[in-house]
Design an enzyme around this catalytic site. Structure first.
Site, PDB file in Angstrom:
ATOM      1  N   ARG A  20      19.052  54.288  28.485  1.00 45.64           N
ATOM      2  CA  ARG A  20      19.178  53.961  27.057  1.00 45.64           C
ATOM      3  C   ARG A  20      20.329  53.001  26.765  1.00 45.64           C
ATOM      4  O   ARG A  20      20.437  52.455  25.684  1.00 45.64           O
ATOM      5  CB  ARG A  20      19.357  55.257  26.245  1.00 45.64           C
ATOM      6  CG  ARG A  20      18.090  56.078  26.141  1.00 45.64           C
ATOM      7  CD  ARG A  20      18.382  57.488  25.657  1.00 45.64           C
ATOM      8  NE  ARG A  20      18.874  58.356  26.730  1.00 45.64           N
ATOM      9  CZ  ARG A  20      19.289  59.614  26.557  1.00 45.64           C
ATOM     10  NH1 ARG A  20      19.301  60.135  25.347  1.00 45.64           N
ATOM     11  NH2 ARG A  20      19.704  60.325  27.574  1.00 45.64           N
ATOM     12  N   GLY A  85      16.846  63.744  38.490  1.00 47.85           N
ATOM     13  CA  GLY A  85      17.263  64.620  37.396  1.00 47.85           C
ATOM     14  C   GLY A  85      18.563  65.349  37.726  1.00 47.85           C
ATOM     15  O   GLY A  85      18.942  65.483  38.884  1.00 47.85           O
ATOM     16  N   ASN A 231      25.152  57.796  25.363  1.00 45.82           N
ATOM     17  CA  ASN A 231      23.889  57.377  25.963  1.00 45.82           C
ATOM     18  C   ASN A 231      23.471  55.973  25.564  1.00 45.82           C
ATOM     19  O   ASN A 231      22.733  55.313  26.272  1.00 45.82           O
ATOM     20  CB  ASN A 231      22.779  58.358  25.583  1.00 45.82           C
ATOM     21  CG  ASN A 231      23.042  59.753  26.136  1.00 45.82           C
ATOM     22  OD1 ASN A 231      23.214  59.927  27.334  1.00 45.82           O
ATOM     23  ND2 ASN A 231      23.136  60.734  25.256  1.00 45.82           N
ATOM     24  N   TYR A 370      51.565  23.337  28.575  1.00 42.76           N
ATOM     25  CA  TYR A 370      50.890  24.144  29.599  1.00 42.76           C
ATOM     26  C   TYR A 370      51.812  24.271  30.805  1.00 42.76           C
ATOM     27  O   TYR A 370      52.182  23.278  31.435  1.00 42.76           O
ATOM     28  CB  TYR A 370      49.560  23.514  30.039  1.00 42.76           C
ATOM     29  CG  TYR A 370      48.972  24.246  31.235  1.00 42.76           C
ATOM     30  CD1 TYR A 370      48.576  25.577  31.112  1.00 42.76           C
ATOM     31  CD2 TYR A 370      48.867  23.642  32.482  1.00 42.76           C
ATOM     32  CE1 TYR A 370      48.085  26.285  32.202  1.00 42.76           C
ATOM     33  CE2 TYR A 370      48.373  24.348  33.588  1.00 42.76           C
ATOM     34  CZ  TYR A 370      47.988  25.668  33.436  1.00 42.76           C
ATOM     35  OH  TYR A 370      47.507  26.368  34.511  1.00 42.76           O
ATOM     36  N   ASN A 381      65.139  24.047  28.617  1.00 45.68           N
ATOM     37  CA  ASN A 381      64.367  23.799  27.408  1.00 45.68           C
ATOM     38  C   ASN A 381      63.222  22.844  27.741  1.00 45.68           C
ATOM     39  O   ASN A 381      63.446  21.750  28.263  1.00 45.68           O
ATOM     40  CB  ASN A 381      65.274  23.169  26.348  1.00 45.68           C
ATOM     41  CG  ASN A 381      64.550  23.077  25.022  1.00 45.68           C
ATOM     42  OD1 ASN A 381      64.490  24.052  24.269  1.00 45.68           O
ATOM     43  ND2 ASN A 381      63.970  21.923  24.755  1.00 45.68           N
TER      44      ASN A 381
END
Ligand code: UD1
Ligand code: CA
Length: 470
Positions: A20, A85, A231, A370, A381
């Site tokens: 499910r 099961g 479920n 970056y 800095n």
């Protein structure tokens, strides 16, 4: 053979397909506040002080096994090769649970179960000694669950939805899927259950015990959420909300300041110091740890972040796998990932991405940069627009920047390259060679000024116009 008179094993069922959920991932590994569903079940079992835990795996079992082996040392893994099961699952594990006097069987998909509930189930079962004790709760919407039918003789029957009559469907008391069995009784009945009419139901074993082996008792859990089974995707969302509320409330009881508790999302392993402040819409996941006086800005996401005392994340920012020093300030609109270490008092500003880099105390990257695969020394800095060009198309290369450097705006570091302590770069430089300590690197074309440019342009324009007229 029993180890001692009251020995107990815990069998967590996690072999089912979870159809499910309509997913390629096994249900127990679906993410709930960024941890697998089964994390919560196992945490509750461990917190209840229960040992001797085995997880039954099957559907995509290698993935579940890998998770258990990596994160839950000491928990055993048992395979159910064919998923016939839950009853079959328990049967497959018989050699394991036969070692104990009692076995607690529960589904790996009940993540909201509390340790106290498991402890009280165990002590009530051991105290009153029925052959099986199971848990039930009153569901607002019982659909999808097995209904508990109370029989006139005091016994119980569990009716699965598919097989229920109309009046049985109205029963609100449902089977939570948490069972404590006397293993002797379970051994007798487990080989009696069949898959003639449906898959092997564990609930048939409960029924058989009641019919032939002795008492079955039911403990009603009065929290209607606690034993919710996960479920479907909707169950995941509902459960996440309930869990989150519990987690946030728990931290607030310990002093966390949260402006809008309903909009803050906090994973189960996150730790907070004193007086941490969380603004609306923040998400804090994984093994994050936020020290005293730190602050997480609105709509920021932190994942596996160690945040120093009084450090501040201004939202929105996204940070993962980072260690951030005391008093550091980050954001807004910062993105840090894949291993970042930031020194005390460092500042990372707007539209800055930092990846796999170490920045020293009081280093500053205030704007539009970056920094990847780099180290930046103390107090350096970094000017606006600086980029470490770490990728040459084949491999990632490192940029090593020393202490007390001044990097002019728009410097490109073509890695591998280094910059000595106390050195500088001129704005707009493309740095391809190492810079010695204390030097200034200028790597750009010298400026040329052309005098009277405007005037010359207009003369040229007039001449062109005239030429066209003629
Ligand atoms: C089950 C119960 C139902 C109860 C509900 C509570 C049965 C027949 N029904 O229904 O009465 O109200 O739980 O949540 O038991 N599993 C295996 N191997 C298998 C099949 C299942 O290990 O071959 C595991 C699943 O991974 C899951 C558990 O058994 O953890 C229960 O299976 P599931 O399909 O979720 O049962 P439900 O239909 O929810
Ligand atoms: Ca279930």
């Amino acid at each position: 053979m029993s180890e001692n008179p009251q020995s107990l094993g815990v069998l967590v069922l996690a072999a089912g397909r979870g159809t499910r959920m309509r997913s390629d991932r096994p249900k127990v590994l679906q993410s709930l506040l960024e941890e697998p569903v089964i994390y919560y079940t196992l945490s509750a079992v461990r917190s209840a002080g229960l040992r001797n835990i085995a997880v039954l795996v099957g559907y995509r079992g290698e993935e579940v096994e890998e998770y258990i082996e990596g994160e839950w040392p000491g928990v055993e893994v048992i395979w159910q090769r064919e998923q016939l099961g839950a009853g079959h699952a328990v049967k497959v594990a018989e050699d394991w649970w036969k070692r104990y006097d009692n076995v607690l069987v529960l589904s790996g998909d009940v993540p909201l179960v509390r340790p106290e509930t498991l402890s009280s189930l165990v002590s009530r079962h051991l105290g009153s000694a029925p052959r099986c004790t199971l848990m039930s709760f009153m569901a607002d919407d019982p659909s999808g669950y097995g209904r508990i039918e109370r029989l006139a003789d005091g016994g119980v029957r569990i009716v699965e939805e598919d097989e229920a009559q109309e009046e049985e469907l109205l029963i609100q008391e449902i089977n939570a899927g948490v069972y404590l069995f006397d293993t002797e009784a379970l051994s007798v009945v487990i080989n009696e259950i069949s898959n003639d009419e449906h898959e092997y139901y564990i609930t048939d074993a409960v029924q058989l015990i009641g019919e032939t082996e002795g008492d079955v008792s039911v403990i009603i859990c009065d929290d209607k959420y606690e034993l919710l089974g996960v479920n479907t995707p909707n169950d995941l969302a509902v459960t996440a909300k309930v869990l989150n509320k519990r987690i946030v409330r728990g931290h607030m009881l310990n002093g966390l300041k949260c402006m809008d508790p309903a909009s803050a999302w906090i994973g189960p392993m996150v730790e907070f110091g004193r007086d941490v402040f969380v603004e609306p819409g923040a998400q804090i996941w994984g093994r994050s740890s936020l020290s005293d006086g730190s602050r997480i800005g609105a709509h920021s996401t932190l994942r596996n972040v160690t945040l120093g005392a009084c450090a501040r994340v201004i939202g929105p920012s996204v940070i993962s796998d980072a260690v951030i020093g005391d008093g550091a300030e980050i954001g807004p609109f910062a993105f840090m990932r894949d291993g970042v270490s930031l020194g005390a008092g460092a500042k990372i500003g707007r539209f800055v991405e930092i990846k796999n880099s170490v920045l020293g105390d009081s280093a500053k990257v205030p704007h539009l940069s970056y920094i990847g695969d780099a180290s930046v020394g103390k107090r350096t800095n970094v000017g606006a627009g600086t980029v470490t060009c770490n990728y040459d198309g084949v491999v990632k290369n490192r940029t090593e920047i020393g202490e007390d450097c001044f990097i002019g705006s728009d410097t490109m570091f073509v890695a591998p390259v280094s910059m000595g302590d106390g050195s500088s770069t001129a704005a707009g430089s493309v740095i391809t060679k190492d810079i010695p300590d204390g030097a200034l690197a200028i790597a750009r074309q010298r400026q040329t000024n052309i005098d009277n440019w405007r005037q010359r342009k207009s003369i040229a324009g007039d001449q062109a116009e005239k030429a066209e007229e003629n």
